[in-house]
Design a protein around this motif. Structure first.
Motif, PDB file in Angstrom:
ATOM      1  N   LEU A  93       0.612  -1.161  -0.084  1.00 20.48           N
ATOM      2  CA  LEU A  93       0.215  -0.029   0.006  1.00 20.48           C
ATOM      3  C   LEU A  93       0.815   1.274   0.024  1.00 20.48           C
ATOM      4  CD1 LEU A  93      -2.598  -1.122   2.545  1.00 20.48           C
ATOM      5  CD2 LEU A  93      -3.001  -1.230   0.045  1.00 20.48           C
ATOM      6  N   THR A  94       0.300   2.368  -0.450  1.00 18.47           N
ATOM      7  CA  THR A  94       1.027   3.626  -0.513  1.00 18.47           C
ATOM      8  C   THR A  94       1.279   4.265   1.013  1.00 18.47           C
ATOM      9  OG1 THR A  94      -0.851   5.140  -0.689  1.00 18.47           O
ATOM     10  CG2 THR A  94      -0.029   4.077  -2.880  1.00 18.47           C
ATOM     11  N   ASP A  95       2.557   4.997   0.991  1.00 14.96           N
ATOM     12  CA  ASP A  95       2.604   5.662   2.364  1.00 14.96           C
ATOM     13  C   ASP A  95       1.699   6.859   2.821  1.00 14.96           C
ATOM     14  OD1 ASP A  95       3.500   7.326   0.738  1.00 14.96           O
ATOM     15  OD2 ASP A  95       5.421   7.686   1.449  1.00 14.96           O
ATOM     16  N   MET A  96       0.937   7.261   1.892  1.00 16.13           N
ATOM     17  CA  MET A  96      -0.021   8.234   1.914  1.00 16.13           C
ATOM     18  C   MET A  96      -1.456   7.739   1.819  1.00 16.13           C
ATOM     19  SD  MET A  96       1.380  11.518   0.001  1.00 16.13           S
ATOM     20  CE  MET A  96      -0.061  12.415   0.306  1.00 16.13           C
ATOM     21  N   GLY A  97      -2.276   7.195   2.684  1.00 21.76           N
ATOM     22  CA  GLY A  97      -3.735   6.838   2.802  1.00 21.76           C
ATOM     23  C   GLY A  97      -3.674   5.540   2.515  1.00 21.76           C
ATOM     24  N   ASN A  98      -2.708   4.872   2.564  1.00 20.65           N
ATOM     25  CA  ASN A  98      -2.883   3.151   2.272  1.00 20.65           C
ATOM     26  C   ASN A  98      -3.517   3.020   1.254  1.00 20.65           C
ATOM     27  OD1 ASN A  98      -1.187   2.428   4.707  1.00 20.65           O
ATOM     28  ND2 ASN A  98      -2.839   2.768   5.835  1.00 20.65           N
ATOM     29  N   ALA A  99      -3.442   3.387  -0.040  1.00 22.57           N
ATOM     30  CA  ALA A  99      -3.992   3.201  -1.247  1.00 22.57           C
ATOM     31  C   ALA A  99      -3.199   2.346  -2.069  1.00 22.57           C
ATOM     32  CB  ALA A  99      -4.258   4.509  -2.108  1.00 22.57           C
ATOM     33  N   ALA A 100      -4.102   1.712  -3.131  1.00 21.33           N
ATOM     34  CA  ALA A 100      -3.487   0.488  -3.854  1.00 21.33           C
ATOM     35  C   ALA A 100      -2.258   1.120  -4.723  1.00 21.33           C
ATOM     36  CB  ALA A 100      -4.434   0.056  -4.806  1.00 21.33           C
ATOM     37  N   THR A 101      -1.247   0.427  -5.381  1.00 22.65           N
ATOM     38  CA  THR A 101      -0.270   0.691  -5.880  1.00 22.65           C
ATOM     39  C   THR A 101      -0.309   0.000  -7.359  1.00 22.65           C
ATOM     40  OG1 THR A 101       1.213  -0.807  -4.929  1.00 22.65           O
ATOM     41  CG2 THR A 101       1.330   1.143  -4.035  1.00 22.65           C
ATOM     42  N   PHE A 102      -1.419  -0.484  -7.683  1.00 27.72           N
ATOM     43  CA  PHE A 102      -1.450  -1.319  -8.835  1.00 27.72           C
ATOM     44  C   PHE A 102      -1.345  -0.322 -10.012  1.00 27.72           C
ATOM     45  CE2 PHE A 102      -5.894  -1.265  -7.161  1.00 27.72           C
ATOM     46  CZ  PHE A 102      -6.270  -0.567  -7.960  1.00 27.72           C
ATOM     47  N   TYR A 103      -1.601   0.746 -10.176  1.00 22.34           N
ATOM     48  CA  TYR A 103      -1.522   1.348 -11.545  1.00 22.34           C
ATOM     49  C   TYR A 103      -0.208   1.664 -12.196  1.00 22.34           C
ATOM     50  CZ  TYR A 103      -6.184   2.793 -10.157  1.00 22.34           C
ATOM     51  OH  TYR A 103      -7.399   2.753  -9.910  1.00 22.34           O
ATOM     52  N   SER A 104       0.825   1.412 -11.738  1.00 25.33           N
ATOM     53  CA  SER A 104       2.188   1.631 -12.266  1.00 25.33           C
ATOM     54  C   SER A 104       3.082   0.390 -11.748  1.00 25.33           C
ATOM     55  CB  SER A 104       2.881   2.870 -12.084  1.00 25.33           C
ATOM     56  OG  SER A 104       2.265   4.053 -12.549  1.00 25.33           O
ATOM     57  N   VAL A 105       3.375  -0.672 -12.900  1.00 29.48           N
ATOM     58  CA  VAL A 105       4.140  -1.654 -12.519  1.00 29.48           C
ATOM     59  C   VAL A 105       5.194  -1.737 -13.566  1.00 29.48           C
ATOM     60  CG1 VAL A 105       4.030  -4.315 -12.452  1.00 29.48           C
ATOM     61  CG2 VAL A 105       2.145  -2.834 -11.756  1.00 29.48           C
ATOM     62  N   CYS A 106       6.385  -2.077 -13.129  1.00 33.93           N
ATOM     63  CA  CYS A 106       7.604  -2.235 -14.060  1.00 33.93           C
ATOM     64  C   CYS A 106       7.550  -3.625 -14.497  1.00 33.93           C
ATOM     65  CB  CYS A 106       8.867  -1.827 -13.520  1.00 33.93           C
ATOM     66  SG  CYS A 106       8.859  -0.089 -12.802  1.00 33.93           S
ATOM     67  N   VAL A 107       7.555  -3.911 -15.858  1.00 34.83           N
ATOM     68  CA  VAL A 107       7.510  -5.420 -16.500  1.00 34.83           C
ATOM     69  C   VAL A 107       8.748  -5.210 -17.691  1.00 34.83           C
ATOM     70  CG1 VAL A 107       5.316  -5.938 -15.917  1.00 34.83           C
ATOM     71  CG2 VAL A 107       5.677  -4.866 -18.073  1.00 34.83           C
ATOM     72  N   GLU A 108       8.951  -6.458 -18.076  1.00 34.45           N
ATOM     73  CA  GLU A 108       9.748  -6.582 -19.283  1.00 34.45           C
ATOM     74  C   GLU A 108       8.848  -7.562 -20.285  1.00 34.45           C
ATOM     75  OE1 GLU A 108      11.752  -6.166 -22.062  1.00 34.45           O
ATOM     76  OE2 GLU A 108      13.178  -5.614 -20.372  1.00 34.45           O
ATOM     77  N   VAL A 109       8.969  -7.190 -21.451  1.00 33.63           N
ATOM     78  CA  VAL A 109       8.321  -7.926 -22.249  1.00 33.63           C
ATOM     79  C   VAL A 109       9.450  -8.707 -23.446  1.00 33.63           C
ATOM     80  CG1 VAL A 109       6.600  -7.548 -24.328  1.00 33.63           C
ATOM     81  CG2 VAL A 109       6.532  -6.317 -22.350  1.00 33.63           C
ATOM     82  N   GLU A 110       8.845  -9.859 -23.900  1.00 35.34           N
ATOM     83  CA  GLU A 110       9.710 -10.791 -24.674  1.00 35.34           C
ATOM     84  C   GLU A 110       8.514 -11.493 -25.535  1.00 35.34           C
ATOM     85  OE1 GLU A 110      12.307 -13.175 -22.314  1.00 35.34           O
ATOM     86  OE2 GLU A 110      10.745 -14.663 -21.867  1.00 35.34           O
ATOM     87  N   LEU A 111       8.964 -12.239 -26.552  1.00 30.73           N
ATOM     88  CA  LEU A 111       8.309 -12.949 -27.446  1.00 30.73           C
ATOM     89  C   LEU A 111       7.972 -14.383 -26.358  1.00 30.73           C
ATOM     90  CD1 LEU A 111       9.729 -12.923 -30.980  1.00 30.73           C
ATOM     91  CD2 LEU A 111       7.469 -12.512 -30.335  1.00 30.73           C
ATOM     92  N   PHE A 112       6.626 -14.680 -26.568  1.00 28.16           N
ATOM     93  CA  PHE A 112       6.277 -15.927 -25.862  1.00 28.16           C
ATOM     94  C   PHE A 112       6.728 -17.344 -26.565  1.00 28.16           C
ATOM     95  CE2 PHE A 112       3.234 -19.365 -24.836  1.00 28.16           C
ATOM     96  CZ  PHE A 112       3.570 -19.507 -23.418  1.00 28.16           C
ATOM     97  N   ARG A 113       7.412 -18.029 -26.016  1.00 31.43           N
ATOM     98  CA  ARG A 113       7.678 -19.190 -26.519  1.00 31.43           C
ATOM     99  C   ARG A 113       7.156 -20.438 -25.601  1.00 31.43           C
ATOM    100  NH1 ARG A 113      10.670 -17.243 -30.334  1.00 31.43           N
ATOM    101  NH2 ARG A 113      12.414 -15.735 -29.814  1.00 31.43           N
ATOM    102  N   ALA A 114       6.414 -21.225 -26.273  1.00 31.45           N
ATOM    103  CA  ALA A 114       5.567 -22.266 -25.442  1.00 31.45           C
ATOM    104  C   ALA A 114       6.448 -23.377 -25.663  1.00 31.45           C
ATOM    105  CB  ALA A 114       4.441 -22.748 -26.365  1.00 31.45           C
TER     106      ALA A 114
END
Length: 86
Positions: free
Chosen positions: A65-86
Motif C-alpha cells: 500500500l502507498t505511504d499516503m492513505g494506504n491506497a493501492a499501488t497497482f496502476y504503475s508496474v515495471c515489467v519486461e516484455v519478450e516473445l512468448f515461447r511455448a
C-alpha cells in the motif's frame, strides 16, 4: 506497445508476448501501434480474464500500500516484455 520497443524485442503486431517481473508473468497478444510512449506498455484486461497459465494481470502487481492513505499501488508496474515461447 511502441514500435521502437517492439522492434528491439523482435515483436510484431499480433504476436504472443510474455510480460513479466519478479512477481509473476502473463501471456498477452501484442498490439504494436504507437499508442503509448516508448518505454511504456499498457494492458486493458478485465480483472477476471485469465492468461493461458491461469493468472490475470494482477500477478504482476504489488500488494503493498502507498505511504499516503494506504491506497493501492497497482496502476504503475515495471515489467519486461519478450516473445512468448511455448
Amino acid at each position: 506497445m511502441h514500435p521502437g520497443d517492439a522492434e528491439a524485442r523482435h515483436v510484431r503486431d499480433g504476436d504472443r508476448v510474455r510480460a513479466f517481473n519478479t512477481r509473476g508473468e502473463i501471456v498477452l497478444r501484442a498490439r504494436v501501434d504507437g499508442s503509448v510512449p516508448a518505454g511504456v506498455v499498457a494492458a486493458r484486461l478485465d480483472w477476471a480474464r485469465l492468461s493461458p497459465g491461469g493468472g490475470n494481470i494482477n500477478v504482476l502487481t504489488s500488494e503493498k500500500l502507498t505511504d499516503m492513505g494506504n491506497a493501492a499501488t497497482f496502476y504503475s508496474v515495471c515489467v519486461e516484455v519478450e516473445l512468448f515461447r511455448a
